[in-house]
Design a protein around this motif. Structure first.
Motif, PDB file in Angstrom:
ATOM      1  N   ASN A  40     -65.857 -67.356 -90.338  1.00  0.00           N
ATOM      2  CA  ASN A  40     -65.802 -67.296 -91.697  1.00  0.00           C
ATOM      3  C   ASN A  40     -66.422 -68.616 -92.058  1.00  0.00           C
ATOM      4  OD1 ASN A  40     -64.919 -68.376 -94.532  1.00  0.00           O
ATOM      5  ND2 ASN A  40     -64.981 -66.249 -94.695  1.00  0.00           N
ATOM      6  N   ALA A  41     -67.730 -68.793 -92.301  1.00  0.00           N
ATOM      7  CA  ALA A  41     -68.554 -70.144 -92.897  1.00  0.00           C
ATOM      8  C   ALA A  41     -68.223 -71.021 -91.701  1.00  0.00           C
ATOM      9  CB  ALA A  41     -67.902 -70.449 -94.140  1.00  0.00           C
ATOM     10  N   GLY A  42     -68.424 -70.799 -90.524  1.00  0.00           N
ATOM     11  CA  GLY A  42     -68.417 -71.717 -89.099  1.00  0.00           C
ATOM     12  C   GLY A  42     -66.682 -72.018 -88.841  1.00  0.00           C
ATOM     13  N   ARG A  43     -65.625 -71.330 -89.497  1.00  0.00           N
ATOM     14  CA  ARG A  43     -64.662 -71.659 -89.179  1.00  0.00           C
ATOM     15  C   ARG A  43     -64.164 -70.436 -88.465  1.00  0.00           C
ATOM     16  NH1 ARG A  43     -62.208 -72.404 -95.070  1.00  0.00           N
ATOM     17  NH2 ARG A  43     -63.363 -70.608 -95.475  1.00  0.00           N
ATOM     18  N   LYS A  44     -63.103 -70.514 -87.544  1.00  0.00           N
ATOM     19  CA  LYS A  44     -62.669 -69.403 -86.675  1.00  0.00           C
ATOM     20  C   LYS A  44     -61.264 -69.267 -86.670  1.00  0.00           C
ATOM     21  CE  LYS A  44     -66.924 -70.009 -83.660  1.00  0.00           C
ATOM     22  NZ  LYS A  44     -67.219 -71.313 -84.296  1.00  0.00           N
ATOM     23  N   MET A  45     -60.796 -67.931 -86.282  1.00  0.00           N
ATOM     24  CA  MET A  45     -59.423 -67.535 -86.036  1.00  0.00           C
ATOM     25  C   MET A  45     -59.441 -66.763 -84.882  1.00  0.00           C
ATOM     26  SD  MET A  45     -56.475 -66.126 -88.127  1.00  0.00           S
ATOM     27  CE  MET A  45     -57.222 -64.643 -88.589  1.00  0.00           C
ATOM     28  N   LEU A  46     -58.705 -67.172 -83.875  1.00  0.00           N
ATOM     29  CA  LEU A  46     -58.711 -66.661 -82.463  1.00  0.00           C
ATOM     30  C   LEU A  46     -57.247 -66.182 -82.313  1.00  0.00           C
ATOM     31  CD1 LEU A  46     -59.893 -66.037 -79.685  1.00  0.00           C
ATOM     32  CD2 LEU A  46     -59.309 -68.275 -79.006  1.00  0.00           C
ATOM     33  N   VAL A  47     -57.073 -65.034 -81.731  1.00  0.00           N
ATOM     34  CA  VAL A  47     -55.766 -64.350 -81.626  1.00  0.00           C
ATOM     35  C   VAL A  47     -55.804 -63.848 -80.079  1.00  0.00           C
ATOM     36  CG1 VAL A  47     -53.937 -62.744 -82.120  1.00  0.00           C
ATOM     37  CG2 VAL A  47     -55.174 -63.627 -83.724  1.00  0.00           C
ATOM     38  N   ARG A  48     -54.923 -64.360 -78.895  1.00  0.00           N
ATOM     39  CA  ARG A  48     -54.972 -64.154 -77.616  1.00  0.00           C
ATOM     40  C   ARG A  48     -53.563 -63.652 -77.317  1.00  0.00           C
ATOM     41  NH1 ARG A  48     -59.097 -68.458 -74.708  1.00  0.00           N
ATOM     42  NH2 ARG A  48     -60.322 -66.743 -74.273  1.00  0.00           N
ATOM     43  N   THR A  49     -53.574 -62.629 -76.621  1.00  0.00           N
ATOM     44  CA  THR A  49     -52.513 -61.636 -75.921  1.00  0.00           C
ATOM     45  C   THR A  49     -52.420 -61.788 -74.598  1.00  0.00           C
ATOM     46  OG1 THR A  49     -53.134 -59.643 -76.479  1.00  0.00           O
ATOM     47  CG2 THR A  49     -52.095 -60.702 -78.159  1.00  0.00           C
ATOM     48  N   ALA A  50     -51.282 -61.789 -74.084  1.00  0.00           N
ATOM     49  CA  ALA A  50     -51.340 -61.803 -72.337  1.00  0.00           C
ATOM     50  C   ALA A  50     -49.870 -61.222 -72.106  1.00  0.00           C
ATOM     51  CB  ALA A  50     -51.407 -63.074 -71.999  1.00  0.00           C
ATOM     52  N   TRP A  51     -50.137 -60.398 -71.108  1.00  0.00           N
ATOM     53  CA  TRP A  51     -48.640 -59.963 -70.370  1.00  0.00           C
ATOM     54  C   TRP A  51     -48.903 -59.977 -68.937  1.00  0.00           C
ATOM     55  CZ3 TRP A  51     -45.582 -55.687 -72.807  1.00  0.00           C
ATOM     56  CH2 TRP A  51     -44.468 -55.338 -72.143  1.00  0.00           C
ATOM     57  N   ILE A  52     -47.815 -60.879 -68.399  1.00  0.00           N
ATOM     58  CA  ILE A  52     -47.829 -61.304 -67.066  1.00  0.00           C
ATOM     59  C   ILE A  52     -46.663 -60.521 -66.429  1.00  0.00           C
ATOM     60  CG2 ILE A  52     -47.812 -63.307 -65.151  1.00  0.00           C
ATOM     61  CD1 ILE A  52     -49.124 -65.048 -67.255  1.00  0.00           C
ATOM     62  N   SER A  57     -44.548 -62.166 -71.725  1.00  0.00           N
ATOM     63  CA  SER A  57     -45.697 -61.820 -72.436  1.00  0.00           C
ATOM     64  C   SER A  57     -45.777 -62.677 -73.748  1.00  0.00           C
ATOM     65  CB  SER A  57     -45.716 -60.349 -72.837  1.00  0.00           C
ATOM     66  OG  SER A  57     -44.588 -60.202 -73.594  1.00  0.00           O
ATOM     67  N   GLY A  58     -47.009 -63.016 -74.439  1.00  0.00           N
ATOM     68  CA  GLY A  58     -47.109 -63.741 -75.459  1.00  0.00           C
ATOM     69  C   GLY A  58     -48.213 -63.682 -76.266  1.00  0.00           C
ATOM     70  N   VAL A  59     -48.230 -64.142 -77.312  1.00  0.00           N
ATOM     71  CA  VAL A  59     -49.258 -64.325 -78.398  1.00  0.00           C
ATOM     72  C   VAL A  59     -49.511 -65.668 -78.801  1.00  0.00           C
ATOM     73  CG1 VAL A  59     -50.320 -63.667 -80.643  1.00  0.00           C
ATOM     74  CG2 VAL A  59     -48.789 -61.731 -79.072  1.00  0.00           C
ATOM     75  N   LYS A  60     -51.041 -66.054 -78.546  1.00  0.00           N
ATOM     76  CA  LYS A  60     -51.332 -67.390 -79.488  1.00  0.00           C
ATOM     77  C   LYS A  60     -52.187 -67.126 -80.529  1.00  0.00           C
ATOM     78  CE  LYS A  60     -54.164 -70.725 -77.668  1.00  0.00           C
ATOM     79  NZ  LYS A  60     -54.606 -71.871 -77.045  1.00  0.00           N
ATOM     80  N   ALA A  61     -52.042 -67.553 -81.733  1.00  0.00           N
ATOM     81  CA  ALA A  61     -52.959 -67.271 -82.780  1.00  0.00           C
ATOM     82  C   ALA A  61     -53.133 -68.763 -83.336  1.00  0.00           C
ATOM     83  CB  ALA A  61     -52.096 -66.774 -84.046  1.00  0.00           C
ATOM     84  N   VAL A  62     -54.677 -69.298 -83.340  1.00  0.00           N
ATOM     85  CA  VAL A  62     -55.007 -70.356 -83.910  1.00  0.00           C
ATOM     86  C   VAL A  62     -56.059 -70.247 -84.802  1.00  0.00           C
ATOM     87  CG1 VAL A  62     -54.254 -71.593 -81.660  1.00  0.00           C
ATOM     88  CG2 VAL A  62     -56.737 -70.698 -81.776  1.00  0.00           C
ATOM     89  N   THR A  63     -56.348 -71.410 -85.508  1.00  0.00           N
ATOM     90  CA  THR A  63     -57.345 -71.387 -86.236  1.00  0.00           C
ATOM     91  C   THR A  63     -58.440 -72.775 -85.516  1.00  0.00           C
ATOM     92  OG1 THR A  63     -56.449 -73.037 -87.786  1.00  0.00           O
ATOM     93  CG2 THR A  63     -56.451 -70.843 -88.526  1.00  0.00           C
ATOM     94  N   ALA A  88     -38.591 -58.822 -69.929  1.00  0.00           N
ATOM     95  CA  ALA A  88     -37.735 -57.557 -69.850  1.00  0.00           C
ATOM     96  C   ALA A  88     -37.283 -56.846 -70.696  1.00  0.00           C
ATOM     97  CB  ALA A  88     -36.771 -58.202 -68.582  1.00  0.00           C
ATOM     98  N   ARG A  89     -36.718 -57.729 -71.709  1.00  0.00           N
ATOM     99  CA  ARG A  89     -36.148 -57.119 -73.002  1.00  0.00           C
ATOM    100  C   ARG A  89     -37.148 -56.961 -74.258  1.00  0.00           C
ATOM    101  NH1 ARG A  89     -33.268 -61.628 -71.732  1.00  0.00           N
ATOM    102  NH2 ARG A  89     -33.735 -62.828 -73.469  1.00  0.00           N
ATOM    103  N   GLY A  90     -38.196 -57.858 -74.126  1.00  0.00           N
ATOM    104  CA  GLY A  90     -39.170 -57.795 -75.250  1.00  0.00           C
ATOM    105  C   GLY A  90     -39.067 -58.577 -76.427  1.00  0.00           C
ATOM    106  N   ASP A  91     -37.767 -59.517 -76.791  1.00  0.00           N
ATOM    107  CA  ASP A  91     -37.435 -60.236 -77.637  1.00  0.00           C
ATOM    108  C   ASP A  91     -38.263 -61.342 -77.472  1.00  0.00           C
ATOM    109  OD1 ASP A  91     -35.728 -60.660 -75.514  1.00  0.00           O
ATOM    110  OD2 ASP A  91     -34.743 -62.027 -76.542  1.00  0.00           O
ATOM    111  N   VAL A  92     -38.264 -62.094 -78.760  1.00  0.00           N
ATOM    112  CA  VAL A  92     -39.120 -63.285 -78.751  1.00  0.00           C
ATOM    113  C   VAL A  92     -37.958 -64.523 -78.614  1.00  0.00           C
ATOM    114  CG1 VAL A  92     -40.001 -65.116 -80.571  1.00  0.00           C
ATOM    115  CG2 VAL A  92     -40.329 -62.608 -80.934  1.00  0.00           C
ATOM    116  N   VAL A  93     -38.536 -65.034 -77.393  1.00  0.00           N
ATOM    117  CA  VAL A  93     -37.742 -66.052 -76.820  1.00  0.00           C
ATOM    118  C   VAL A  93     -37.728 -67.468 -77.390  1.00  0.00           C
ATOM    119  CG1 VAL A  93     -37.029 -67.472 -74.639  1.00  0.00           C
ATOM    120  CG2 VAL A  93     -37.717 -65.153 -74.470  1.00  0.00           C
ATOM    121  N   ALA A  94     -38.993 -67.839 -77.704  1.00  0.00           N
ATOM    122  CA  ALA A  94     -39.381 -69.059 -78.399  1.00  0.00           C
ATOM    123  C   ALA A  94     -40.715 -68.974 -79.080  1.00  0.00           C
ATOM    124  CB  ALA A  94     -39.797 -70.090 -77.541  1.00  0.00           C
ATOM    125  N   VAL A  95     -40.751 -70.030 -80.222  1.00  0.00           N
ATOM    126  CA  VAL A  95     -42.045 -70.290 -80.961  1.00  0.00           C
ATOM    127  C   VAL A  95     -42.091 -71.441 -80.899  1.00  0.00           C
ATOM    128  CG1 VAL A  95     -43.157 -70.239 -83.225  1.00  0.00           C
ATOM    129  CG2 VAL A  95     -41.330 -68.483 -82.893  1.00  0.00           C
TER     130      VAL A  95
END
Length: 311
Positions: A40-52, A57-63, A88-95
């Motif tokens: 948007n107008a030269g600004r960006k939002m990037l969401v990246r996900t990975a499962w190892i 597994s994890g998600v990173k969301a940045v502007t 293994a469990r699928g719960d959020v371990v950390a933010v």
């Protein structure tokens, strides 16, 4: 669930730790990756996900707001968070605080690439760009190549280059601000570039035999930092085929023009870490495209979370 701040990350992280976490992660099977980018107008939002598998597994969301460093007071150009899930469990371990984690991940990625590709006796590093990633890249590269004796710094804004040089000198690092980029490239054993450029800054004709080129800045289809000659004179490697081919102009543009083919990409980080690819002689030029990816964030986040829990 843990909330891990930037202070927490800095208290447990070191460059050897970050590089080793990335090295260990690349001994596992490649991650399953998905990315989303909106603008948007030269600004960006990037969401990246990975499962190892076998790690996390994890998600990173940045502007990404390129004008933020020029604000009063200055703000980071990149801001966001990382969610780490138990594999293994699928719960959020950390933010985890995304800005700090991104610096460790990005510079650690380049340092790991250098540890696999640059000559172990290199003496002079050129840092192209003096933004927020410049100092982490310099420190990370020096951690894997302690033979580095001098750092050259080039930036479009000369004052920023001189400020970085002064900060390096204050920490006992021999550094020099330069204005002639081609001349500096011809002096450097290691060139690391972290800019927002859409036009090539690093010219392959200026590279000296045995140089290693670390390309960090380009992350969209329109961005690139090195010209075709740099990619054809050197042997090209990427950190991840999934995040570079078809996604980043550094590789997409020369592929589309026919300057290179996919066969010219000699390997990715899994190949490098597992010894399937690498430097073949002291005289050859190597080029490494740091494309990033959430798998790298997951590797670093997993190591940081374990370290914070142990503390």
């Amino acid at each position: 669930m843990r909330i891990i701040t930037g202070d927490d990350i800095r208290s447990v992280c070191s460059w050897p730790m970050a590089v080793e976490a990335l090295r260990a992660g690349h001994l596992l099977a490649p991650a399953d990756l998905r990315d989303s980018l909106v603008e948007n107008a030269g600004r960006k939002m990037l969401v990246r996900t990975a499962w190892i598998a076998g790690l996390a597994s994890g998600v990173k969301a940045v502007t990404i707001y390129p004008d933020n460093p020029g604000a009063n007071p200055p703000l980071p150009s990149v801001q966001g968070q990382v969610l780490l899930f138990d594999e293994a469990r699928g719960d959020v371990v950390a933010v985890l605080e995304g800005v700090d984690l991104t610096a460790w991940k990005t510079a650690g990625d380049s340092a790991l690439g250098s540890s696999c590709l640059s000559r172990p006796d290199i003496r002079t590093m050129l840092m192209v760009g003096a933004g927020s990633m410049a100092r982490p890249l310099i420190d990370a590269h020096r951690s894997v190549r302690p033979s580095l004796e001098r750092v050259l710094v080039w930036n479009r804004n000369q004052a920023r280059a001189e400020n970085l040089v002064q900060a390096l000198a204050d920490d006992g690092i021999t550094a020099e601000a330069v204005t002639d980029l081609d001349a500096a490239v011809s002096r450097a054993d290691l060139i690391s570039s972290a800019t927002m450029s859409t036009e090539p800054l690093i010219h392959g004709a200026a590279l000296k035999p045995g140089a290693h080129v670390d390309l960090v800045g380009a992350y969209t289809p329109s961005m690139r930092e090195a010209d075709d000659a740099a990619l054809t004179r050197g042997r090209l490697f990427v950190d991840s085929l999934a995040t570079t081919v078809g996604h980043i102009g550094e590789v997409m543009i020369p592929l589309a023009s026919g300057a290179i083919t996919k066969a010219d990409i000699q390997g990715d980080m899994h190949d490098l870490v597992q010894g399937k690819a690498g430097r073949r002689s002291d005289d050859e030029i190597t080029v490494f495209k740091n494309g990033g990816g959430a798998h790298l964030d997951v590797m670093i986040a997993h190591a940081v979370t374990k370290a914070v829990a142990a503390r």
